[in-house]
Design a protein around this motif. Structure first.
Motif, PDB file in Angstrom:
ATOM      1  N   LYS A  66       0.777  -1.309   0.006  1.00  0.00           N
ATOM      2  CA  LYS A  66      -0.041  -0.079  -0.040  1.00  0.00           C
ATOM      3  C   LYS A  66       0.829   1.380   0.083  1.00  0.00           C
ATOM      4  O   LYS A  66       0.424   2.131  -0.609  1.00  0.00           O
ATOM      5  N   GLU A  69       2.381   1.817  -3.269  1.00  0.00           N
ATOM      6  CA  GLU A  69       1.212   2.522  -4.394  1.00  0.00           C
ATOM      7  C   GLU A  69       1.246   3.777  -4.417  1.00  0.00           C
ATOM      8  O   GLU A  69       0.865   4.403  -5.162  1.00  0.00           O
ATOM      9  N   LYS A  70       1.451   4.440  -3.123  1.00  0.00           N
ATOM     10  CA  LYS A  70       1.269   5.921  -2.947  1.00  0.00           C
ATOM     11  C   LYS A  70       2.487   6.688  -3.221  1.00  0.00           C
ATOM     12  O   LYS A  70       2.532   7.858  -3.574  1.00  0.00           O
TER      13      LYS A  70
END
Length: 112
Positions: A66, A69-70
């Motif tokens: 996660k 992905e940012k």
């Protein structure tokens, strides 16, 4: 005493043992286990060792993904280049070269 046992089982279910298990979890293929070793060796994957066995927590890997992905893709490329340079610097140091100035430059690039 049962809550403790249930708690231990919950933690055990979260742990992946071995590069094969980690590769299957991340990539869906046990054949990519060498990639797991490479990513672990270059500190690009949050793993730990239990003795000589490479392990990872599913929950930590999910959080790591996660976070990846940012990040902007350019930043990921720069970080990969810094990791590669750091490996090269280590090889030069093993060969007896003075790399203090180079380390300083790479460290400065990593903060950007």
């Amino acid at each position: 005493m049962e809550p403790k046992t249930a708690s231990l089982n919950l933690h055990a279910d979260d742990i992946l043992e071995g590069a094969v298990a980690i590769a299957e979890y991340l990539f869906g293929s046990r054949e990519l286990r060498r990639k797991v070793y490479y990513l672990a060796e270059t500190s690009q994957l949050p793993v730990f060792r239990l003795g000589s066995v490479l392990c990872a927590r599913k929950s930590v890997l999910a959080g790591f993904i996660k976070g990846q992905e940012k990040q902007p893709i350019r930043l990921l490329h720069l970080r990969a280049q810094i990791v590669a340079l750091t490996g090269t610097i280590r090889q030069l140091e093993r060969a007896g070269f003075d790399t203090s100035e180079t380390r300083h430059l790479v460290a400065g690039a990593g903060r950007s």
